[in-house]
Design a protein around this motif. Sequence first.
Motif, short mmCIF file in Angstrom:
data_model
loop_
_atom_site.label_atom_id
_atom_site.label_comp_id
_atom_site.label_asym_id
_atom_site.label_seq_id
_atom_site.Cartn_x
_atom_site.Cartn_y
_atom_site.Cartn_z
N GLY A 4 0.80 -1.20 0.00
CA GLY A 4 0.00 0.00 0.00
C GLY A 4 0.84 1.26 0.00
O GLY A 4 2.08 1.21 0.08
N PRO A 5 0.21 2.43 -0.06
CA PRO A 5 0.92 3.70 -0.21
C PRO A 5 1.61 4.14 1.07
O PRO A 5 1.28 3.70 2.17
N SER A 6 2.56 5.04 0.89
CA SER A 6 3.28 5.59 2.02
C SER A 6 2.42 6.59 2.78
O SER A 6 1.40 7.07 2.28
N TYR A 7 2.85 6.91 3.99
CA TYR A 7 2.12 7.83 4.87
C TYR A 7 3.04 8.96 5.34
O TYR A 7 2.67 9.73 6.22
N THR A 8 4.24 9.05 4.75
CA THR A 8 5.25 9.96 5.27
C THR A 8 6.00 10.62 4.12
O THR A 8 5.65 10.45 2.95
N PHE A 11 -5.00 12.74 -2.10
CA PHE A 11 -5.20 11.81 -3.21
C PHE A 11 -6.14 10.65 -2.87
O PHE A 11 -6.49 9.87 -3.75
N ASP A 12 -6.50 10.54 -1.58
CA ASP A 12 -7.32 9.41 -1.12
C ASP A 12 -6.67 8.10 -1.59
O ASP A 12 -7.29 7.26 -2.24
N SER A 13 -5.40 7.96 -1.23
CA SER A 13 -4.53 6.95 -1.82
C SER A 13 -4.99 5.51 -1.64
O SER A 13 -4.73 4.66 -2.49
N SER A 14 -5.64 5.21 -0.52
CA SER A 14 -6.04 3.83 -0.25
C SER A 14 -7.52 3.57 -0.51
O SER A 14 -8.02 2.49 -0.18
N ALA A 15 -8.21 4.53 -1.07
CA ALA A 15 -9.65 4.36 -1.29
C ALA A 15 -9.94 3.06 -2.04
O ALA A 15 -9.22 2.69 -2.96
N PRO A 16 -10.97 2.33 -1.61
CA PRO A 16 -11.99 2.66 -0.61
C PRO A 16 -11.63 2.20 0.80
O PRO A 16 -12.52 2.09 1.65
N PHE A 17 -10.36 1.95 1.07
CA PHE A 17 -9.94 1.46 2.38
C PHE A 17 -9.39 2.60 3.22
O PHE A 17 -9.27 3.74 2.77
N SER A 18 -9.03 2.31 4.47
CA SER A 18 -8.57 3.34 5.39
C SER A 18 -7.20 3.86 4.99
O SER A 18 -6.35 3.13 4.48
N ASN A 19 -6.99 5.16 5.24
CA ASN A 19 -5.75 5.85 4.91
C ASN A 19 -4.91 6.12 6.15
O ASN A 19 -5.42 6.11 7.27
N GLY A 20 -3.62 6.39 5.93
CA GLY A 20 -2.78 6.92 6.98
C GLY A 20 -2.00 5.89 7.76
O GLY A 20 -2.17 4.69 7.61
N TYR A 21 -1.10 6.41 8.61
CA TYR A 21 -0.24 5.53 9.40
C TYR A 21 -1.09 4.56 10.23
O TYR A 21 -2.08 4.93 10.85
N GLY A 22 -0.66 3.31 10.23
CA GLY A 22 -1.39 2.26 10.94
C GLY A 22 -2.37 1.53 10.06
O GLY A 22 -2.90 0.48 10.46
#
Length: 507
Positions: A329-333, A341-352
Amino acid sequence: MISRILAAIALFAAFSCQPAEQKPQKPNIVLILADDLGYGEVGFNGQKLIKTPHMDALAASGKIFTNHYTAAPVCAPARGMILTGLHSGHAYIRGNDEWRERGEVWDYAKAAADPNLEGQRPLPAETQTIAKILQQNGYKTALVGKWGLGGPLSEGIPTNLGFDYFFGYNCQRQAHNLYPPHLWENETKVSLNNELIVPGTKLDSLLDPMNLDSYAKYFQPDYAPDVMHQKALSFLEENSEQPFFLYYASPLPHLPLQAPKELIMEYVEIFGEEDPYDGSKGYFPARYPRATYAAMISLLDQQIGELRKKVEEIGQLENTIFILTSDNGPSYTGGVDFEFFDSSAPFSNGYGRTKGFVYEGGIRVPMVVNWPGKVDAGTQSDHASVFYDLMPTFCELIGVAVPDKTDGKSFLPAILGQEQEPHDYLYWEFPEYGGQQAVRMGQWKAVRQKLKEGVIQTELYDLSSDPQEQNDVSDQYPEILSQLEEIMKNEHQTSSIERFQIPVLDM
């Protein structure tokens, strides 16, 4: 008598002039592995801001797999499990291991000068790999891009593990600079026309951070993704007369934020002004972080289009299967604006929830298979597939036996639109970011976090109604929970490498 002899000669000549029955040519394989490309960062999965016309065209004339997974949420183990067909409970490489006992491996300048400090822990040379199987069955094999499975002077170099040709980054740490001082061609260190700029080098305090010219030292003559791309095109050109396997392991869009200026400025015109990124977290600063990140993905997209065009030019398009996916998955940093960009759509975004973690945003990845005349254009499959399925899939594709030691299941039937036997379950374990486990069985997903703290607590999610994994229903379905926990117990084997061990699972 003479007439009989002449007749016999004529008959022999007639048969000898007939073409011998030819075996069908084995299909060429182009496996494109993006680096940290999120599920939602491509147009065919709904991205609206980043232009990916070539990837979208590949999807439109091929098949999208909506339930495809990496085998690990970070670089090295995911790449190792692609090649070996093993999941993370059985694999040799289960995490990023910088092999620190060698010395100052995280000193970029020292590692750039000394190949003894470069690269990650090596796969043993005797490891069975997809590349070896293809090589042994008449394929010319190449890896162009990022390796990460054995330092330059170790046994775990690409040419020991089934690749006839390698060009690119041997080391993941060195790939934290897209204008590096060198790359590797097979066993030879190739100098580039770039100065050594160590990742984390800050902008001079006397320079104006709002002026793009202030960032000049982060743009150098030889952009590694371009240099490597030309090698890939040359490999295709030079091997058009025999079956080929090109593993195109691009470093894009993995950080740092570096892209050709002209592409960056195209997105500046679209996005408008933005605040610069200061280069914290060990990466380079960037004047236009959003525009640069989008430009990196669009450059990868352009290169994919050029690969396909080259295959068409050499007359091999209808005999080539293209597979496009991402290592995690995409980076968070590092200046990546995953919310924008809503990078992980439709899933949760961000660290963790993304890279480094076994939730859907970290392990569900984009996936397209394209094979003109074989794969129905514009179709989708919801078959749940995973990286370690590629080995048995490629074996079935070329008609050879699958090695006994594999955790995968061929999904060639799903690719070809035939009836596909599903997995009973998919399994992950990951010794980093606190220690994690996960199992997917149909609609159910079990997740464990913080195993390195010695506590086992299993979360349960119903992906059919909760794809963002927000509602833990473990107390509502004890029988399902127990079944998934039994799988977690059975699929784990203690790693032979201490760094990858999770003690609570071995008690």
